[in-house]
Design a protein around this motif. Structure first.
Motif, PDB file in Angstrom:
ATOM      1  N   ASN A   1       0.861  -1.169   0.000  1.00 29.93           N
ATOM      2  CA  ASN A   1       0.000   0.000   0.000  1.00 29.93           C
ATOM      3  C   ASN A   1       0.904   1.229   0.000  1.00 29.93           C
ATOM      4  OD1 ASN A   1      -1.815   2.084   0.498  1.00 29.93           O
ATOM      5  ND2 ASN A   1      -3.112   0.780   1.782  1.00 29.93           N
TER       6      ASN A   1
ATOM      7  N   ALA B   1       0.010   4.424  -0.139  1.00 28.92           N
ATOM      8  CA  ALA B   1      -0.510   5.555   0.631  1.00 28.92           C
ATOM      9  C   ALA B   1      -0.091   5.471   2.091  1.00 28.92           C
ATOM     10  CB  ALA B   1      -2.034   5.613   0.530  1.00 28.92           C
ATOM     11  N   THR B   2      -0.144   4.279   2.673  1.00 30.60           N
ATOM     12  CA  THR B   2       0.240   4.109   4.076  1.00 30.60           C
ATOM     13  C   THR B   2       1.700   3.692   4.226  1.00 30.60           C
ATOM     14  OG1 THR B   2      -0.487   1.804   4.069  1.00 30.60           O
ATOM     15  CG2 THR B   2      -2.088   3.472   4.765  1.00 30.60           C
ATOM     16  N   LYS B   3       2.401   3.548   3.100  1.00 30.93           N
ATOM     17  CA  LYS B   3       3.804   3.131   3.080  1.00 30.93           C
ATOM     18  C   LYS B   3       3.995   1.835   3.864  1.00 30.93           C
ATOM     19  CE  LYS B   3       5.658   7.771   2.487  1.00 30.93           C
ATOM     20  NZ  LYS B   3       6.557   8.789   2.984  1.00 30.93           N
ATOM     21  N   SER B   4       3.277   0.804   3.420  1.00 29.04           N
ATOM     22  CA  SER B   4       3.348  -0.479   4.106  1.00 29.04           C
ATOM     23  C   SER B   4       3.425  -1.622   3.108  1.00 29.04           C
ATOM     24  CB  SER B   4       2.128  -0.667   5.013  1.00 29.04           C
ATOM     25  OG  SER B   4       0.956  -0.712   4.225  1.00 29.04           O
TER      26      SER B   4
ATOM     27  N   GLN C   1       7.967  -1.047   6.681  1.00 26.52           N
ATOM     28  CA  GLN C   1       7.580  -0.364   7.913  1.00 26.52           C
ATOM     29  C   GLN C   1       8.740  -0.327   8.903  1.00 26.52           C
ATOM     30  OE1 GLN C   1       5.802  -2.611   6.178  1.00 26.52           O
ATOM     31  NE2 GLN C   1       3.765  -2.879   7.009  1.00 26.52           N
TER      32      GLN C   1
ATOM     33  N   SER D   1      11.398   7.714   4.320  1.00 26.70           N
ATOM     34  CA  SER D   1      10.969   8.511   5.462  1.00 26.70           C
ATOM     35  C   SER D   1      11.771   9.801   5.586  1.00 26.70           C
ATOM     36  CB  SER D   1      11.133   7.694   6.743  1.00 26.70           C
ATOM     37  OG  SER D   1      10.838   8.482   7.857  1.00 26.70           O
TER      38      SER D   1
END
Length: 151
Positions: free
Chosen positions: A24, A26-29, A36, A61
């Motif tokens: 994903n 958008a959630t950077k996962s 993560q 990040s």
């Protein structure tokens, strides 16, 4: 690597072993959890970002920016006092100044490692082998000692 879109920001990525991962953007996962944990995109996230034409640098990040690095090292870093010294490094108090000595260590036996140990998230890339070229006939695949071409 095979990338298939699931929804607006979700992707299913299959690697060469046939394992399937859900990414994903958008959630950077990612379901491999290295995205993560390291806050750097894993190979699955990079593949889905290339498919979506998203900049890979935008997925990294903010902890890894030069501004944050300069903020961390902008202040003075003071040594730890002798009361909390559990690392084995010896200290000596001379007047008001504290003189710090490095921990006693010796070089391990044996030959030093030829290649470094990879950090978490790093992938070892294979280097192409150098082709042998014969200095007598300039053909590839053998050398002068094993050349069978007539002079």
């Amino acid at each position: 690597i095979l990338v298939r879109r699931i929804n607006d920001v979700g992707f299913e990525v299959k690697d060469k072993d046939g394992c399937s991962y859900h990414v994903n953007l958008a959630t950077k996962s990612c379901s491999c959890y290295s995205f993560q944990k390291l806050l750097i995109p894993c190979s699955h996230a990079i593949a889905s970002a290339i498919k979506e034409k998203v900049s890979i640098e935008s997925l990294v990040s903010d902890f890894y920016t030069v501004e944050n690095l300069s903020l961390v090292y902008g202040e003075d870093i003071l040594p730890i006092s002798n009361e909390g010294n559990t690392s084995g490094a010896s200290t000596e108090v001379v007047g008001e100044a504290v003189e710090i000595f490095p921990p006693s260590s010796r070089r391990p036996p044996g030959r030093p490692r030829k290649s470094r140990i990879l950090s978490t998230g790093e992938i070892r890339m294979k280097t192409p082998r150098k082709r042998h070229v014969c200095s007598r006939c300039n053909a590839s695949g053998h050398n002068k000692a094993t050349c069978k071409v007539a002079i």
